[in-house]
Scaffold this motif. Structure first.
Motif, PDB file in Angstrom:
ATOM      1  N   GLY A 171      -2.660 -23.718  -0.476  1.00  0.00           N
ATOM      2  CA  GLY A 171      -1.723 -24.641  -0.484  1.00  0.00           C
ATOM      3  C   GLY A 171      -0.404 -23.792  -1.414  1.00  0.00           C
ATOM      4  N   SER A 172      -0.516 -22.569  -1.409  1.00  0.00           N
ATOM      5  CA  SER A 172       0.521 -21.830  -2.396  1.00  0.00           C
ATOM      6  C   SER A 172       1.604 -21.056  -1.282  1.00  0.00           C
ATOM      7  N   ALA A 173       1.605 -21.425  -0.003  1.00  0.00           N
ATOM      8  CA  ALA A 173       2.699 -20.825   0.952  1.00  0.00           C
ATOM      9  C   ALA A 173       3.954 -21.411   0.444  1.00  0.00           C
ATOM     10  N   ARG A 174       5.069 -20.741   0.444  1.00  0.00           N
ATOM     11  CA  ARG A 174       6.397 -21.092   0.455  1.00  0.00           C
ATOM     12  C   ARG A 174       7.411 -20.574   1.144  1.00  0.00           C
ATOM     13  N   ARG A 175       8.090 -21.256   1.795  1.00  0.00           N
ATOM     14  CA  ARG A 175       8.899 -20.784   2.793  1.00  0.00           C
ATOM     15  C   ARG A 175      10.480 -20.529   2.103  1.00  0.00           C
ATOM     16  N   ILE A 176      10.639 -19.432   1.439  1.00  0.00           N
ATOM     17  CA  ILE A 176      11.928 -18.927   0.837  1.00  0.00           C
ATOM     18  C   ILE A 176      12.992 -18.370   1.438  1.00  0.00           C
ATOM     19  N   VAL A 177      14.092 -18.990   1.721  1.00  0.00           N
ATOM     20  CA  VAL A 177      15.082 -18.328   2.569  1.00  0.00           C
ATOM     21  C   VAL A 177      16.033 -17.866   1.931  1.00  0.00           C
ATOM     22  N   LYS A 178      16.506 -16.672   2.208  1.00  0.00           N
ATOM     23  CA  LYS A 178      17.709 -15.939   1.705  1.00  0.00           C
ATOM     24  C   LYS A 178      18.384 -15.403   3.013  1.00  0.00           C
ATOM     25  N   PRO A 179      19.377 -15.869   3.470  1.00  0.00           N
ATOM     26  CA  PRO A 179      20.014 -15.243   4.631  1.00  0.00           C
ATOM     27  C   PRO A 179      20.115 -13.757   4.642  1.00  0.00           C
ATOM     28  N   GLY A 180      19.695 -13.324   5.946  1.00  0.00           N
ATOM     29  CA  GLY A 180      19.713 -11.913   6.252  1.00  0.00           C
ATOM     30  C   GLY A 180      18.507 -11.048   5.634  1.00  0.00           C
ATOM     31  N   GLN A 181      17.719 -11.783   4.809  1.00  0.00           N
ATOM     32  CA  GLN A 181      16.773 -11.023   4.116  1.00  0.00           C
ATOM     33  C   GLN A 181      15.490 -10.583   4.983  1.00  0.00           C
ATOM     34  N   VAL A 182      15.141  -9.380   5.077  1.00  0.00           N
ATOM     35  CA  VAL A 182      13.750  -9.088   5.807  1.00  0.00           C
ATOM     36  C   VAL A 182      13.024  -8.196   5.040  1.00  0.00           C
ATOM     37  N   PHE A 183      11.614  -8.184   5.585  1.00  0.00           N
ATOM     38  CA  PHE A 183      10.786  -7.372   4.684  1.00  0.00           C
ATOM     39  C   PHE A 183       9.928  -6.686   5.952  1.00  0.00           C
ATOM     40  N   ASN A 184       9.612  -5.475   5.765  1.00  0.00           N
ATOM     41  CA  ASN A 184       8.447  -4.604   6.570  1.00  0.00           C
ATOM     42  C   ASN A 184       7.052  -5.102   5.765  1.00  0.00           C
ATOM     43  N   ARG A 185       5.890  -5.266   6.625  1.00  0.00           N
ATOM     44  CA  ARG A 185       4.600  -5.367   6.083  1.00  0.00           C
ATOM     45  C   ARG A 185       3.612  -4.531   7.003  1.00  0.00           C
ATOM     46  N   ILE A 186       2.331  -4.457   6.428  1.00  0.00           N
ATOM     47  CA  ILE A 186       1.412  -3.530   7.103  1.00  0.00           C
ATOM     48  C   ILE A 186       0.033  -4.069   6.851  1.00  0.00           C
ATOM     49  N   HIS A 187      -0.639  -4.033   7.980  1.00  0.00           N
ATOM     50  CA  HIS A 187      -1.902  -4.616   8.129  1.00  0.00           C
ATOM     51  C   HIS A 187      -2.806  -3.604   7.257  1.00  0.00           C
ATOM     52  N   VAL A 188      -3.803  -3.822   6.486  1.00  0.00           N
ATOM     53  CA  VAL A 188      -4.336  -2.960   5.627  1.00  0.00           C
ATOM     54  C   VAL A 188      -5.406  -1.760   6.471  1.00  0.00           C
ATOM     55  N   ALA A 189      -5.706  -2.460   7.470  1.00  0.00           N
ATOM     56  CA  ALA A 189      -6.504  -1.696   8.791  1.00  0.00           C
ATOM     57  C   ALA A 189      -5.804  -0.559   9.250  1.00  0.00           C
ATOM     58  N   ASP A 190      -4.472  -0.726   9.535  1.00  0.00           N
ATOM     59  CA  ASP A 190      -3.569   0.236   9.889  1.00  0.00           C
ATOM     60  C   ASP A 190      -3.330   1.166   8.853  1.00  0.00           C
ATOM     61  N   ILE A 191      -3.297   0.978   7.659  1.00  0.00           N
ATOM     62  CA  ILE A 191      -3.112   1.853   6.512  1.00  0.00           C
ATOM     63  C   ILE A 191      -4.405   2.786   6.644  1.00  0.00           C
ATOM     64  N   ALA A 192      -5.307   2.353   6.691  1.00  0.00           N
ATOM     65  CA  ALA A 192      -6.771   3.033   6.892  1.00  0.00           C
ATOM     66  C   ALA A 192      -6.614   3.980   7.970  1.00  0.00           C
ATOM     67  N   ALA A 193      -6.055   3.697   9.173  1.00  0.00           N
ATOM     68  CA  ALA A 193      -6.083   4.439  10.125  1.00  0.00           C
ATOM     69  C   ALA A 193      -5.277   5.609   9.982  1.00  0.00           C
ATOM     70  N   VAL A 194      -4.245   5.508   9.415  1.00  0.00           N
ATOM     71  CA  VAL A 194      -3.149   6.588   9.102  1.00  0.00           C
ATOM     72  C   VAL A 194      -3.850   7.513   8.089  1.00  0.00           C
ATOM     73  N   ILE A 195      -4.577   7.043   6.966  1.00  0.00           N
ATOM     74  CA  ILE A 195      -5.044   8.042   6.233  1.00  0.00           C
ATOM     75  C   ILE A 195      -6.131   8.848   6.871  1.00  0.00           C
ATOM     76  N   GLU A 196      -6.893   8.015   7.852  1.00  0.00           N
ATOM     77  CA  GLU A 196      -7.888   9.121   8.416  1.00  0.00           C
ATOM     78  C   GLU A 196      -7.288  10.142   9.330  1.00  0.00           C
ATOM     79  N   ALA A 197      -6.084   9.751  10.113  1.00  0.00           N
ATOM     80  CA  ALA A 197      -5.571  10.817  10.931  1.00  0.00           C
ATOM     81  C   ALA A 197      -4.974  11.854  10.171  1.00  0.00           C
ATOM     82  N   SER A 198      -4.326  11.304   8.879  1.00  0.00           N
ATOM     83  CA  SER A 198      -3.786  12.482   7.988  1.00  0.00           C
ATOM     84  C   SER A 198      -4.701  13.563   7.399  1.00  0.00           C
ATOM     85  N   LEU A 199      -6.072  12.977   7.143  1.00  0.00           N
ATOM     86  CA  LEU A 199      -7.104  13.715   6.862  1.00  0.00           C
ATOM     87  C   LEU A 199      -7.596  14.980   7.921  1.00  0.00           C
ATOM     88  N   ARG A 200      -7.390  14.472   9.148  1.00  0.00           N
ATOM     89  CA  ARG A 200      -7.630  15.339  10.165  1.00  0.00           C
ATOM     90  C   ARG A 200      -6.410  16.241  10.402  1.00  0.00           C
TER      91      ARG A 200
END
Length: 293
Positions: A171-200
């Motif tokens: 019940g905490s979701a809020r749909r806040i609107v600021k015209p033109g505003q965008v954000f990137n996001r990333i799934h935590v599983a994809d971060i882990a994949a990038v870390i693994e690839a960098s280690l290699r």
């Protein structure tokens, strides 16, 4: 491989879960003895590192490490890990890789324009200015001591238990609107994949943006999550009247679209969740979100 993680939080836990099946041995720091106790029996060797306490075993774990992942934000004095353990890391005989989890906030505001790793850092907020300074300090450390330091600049992180579906259920979701505003996001599983690839494929001085392919208005993401659940989305709230905290409001003060092509071309990573749609759909299939009416 032996990996030492400073700051065993949400993202680091998923990195460990990805690496351990391949035989990685993980040691990690937490802030309290209670959190260390919670990791007993998990295979993670936990030590306490906080302003009040520094476990003597940490120096021994650094000495045995092939790689170190840094997931602790700067404090008022700078980077606490660099201040406490630079000498131990410089002397670590097997250390070949250091990864620092940073933020796309170091780019500052670009009025909705695109940025990539070649875009100069121009942080606006004090916390992002601190991140930019610490990035340079770690890169300088790596150059001075012959250790491949890589910087991972992250946008908003989501995944199991931390997503718009969970917000709808709570019940905490809020749909806040600021015209033109965008954000990137990333799934935590994809971060882990990038870390693994960098280690290699370590590259000294590397900086990687680790974000999805579709910077999107936050209200659209909430609306999509509600559609997956078959519920009405919360009403739109104009940004000006949303009553946000100063911290939350500061995120809306920066608007940019972040390219993350380098993780593909250099590390060969193909995101499992290239947009919020794939990520939220998979989380909904796993049972996240409000129960059906």
């Amino acid at each position: 491989m032996k990996l030492m993680v400073f700051g065993f939080g949400y993202t680091a836990r998923y990195v460990a879960e990805r690496l351990r099946p391949g035989g990685a041995e993980i040691a990690a720091t937490v802030r309290t003895p209670e959190k260390a106790e919670m990791l007993v029996g998990t295979g993670i060797r936990a030590s306490v590192f906080s302003p009040e306490h520094r476990d003597p075993a940490i120096a021994q774990q650094i000495a045995a490490s092939d790689a170190i992942l840094l997931s602790i934000p700067p404090d008022a004095a700078g980077d606490p890990v660099l201040a406490a353990f630079a000498g131990a890391m410089a002397a670590a005989p097997k250390l070949r890789w250091i990864g620092y989890l940073s933020t796309i906030g170091v780019y500052g505001d670009h009025a909705g324009g695109w940025v990539d790793e070649a875009t100069p850092a121009a942080p606006v907020e004090a916390r992002s200015q601190a991140r930019a300074r610490v990035e340079q300090e770690w890169l300088a450390f790596g150059a001075s001591h012959g250790v491949a330091v890589q910087i991972f600049r992250l946008p908003g992180i989501y995944g199991p238990g931390r997503n718009q579906l969970a917000q709808l259920a709570a019940g905490s979701a809020r749909r806040i609107v600021k015209p033109g505003q965008v954000f990137n996001r990333i799934h935590v599983a994809d971060i882990a994949a990038v870390i693994e690839a960098s280690l290699r494929r370590p590259r000294a001085g590397a900086i990687y943006n680790v974000g999805d392919d579709e910077p999107a208005p936050p209200q659209d993401v909430i609306g999509f999550a509600a559609g997956l659940c078959g519920v009405e989305p919360p009403p739109e709230i104009p940004f000006e009247t949303a009553g946000l905290s100063p911290m939350a409001r500061s995120f809306y003060g920066e608007n940019k679209r972040v390219r993350s092509a380098l993780i593909r071309s250099e590390l060969g990573v193909v995101l499992r969740y290239p947009t919020y749609r794939e990520g939220l759909t998979a989380l909904r299939a796993a049972g996240e979100g409000p129960a059906p009416a």
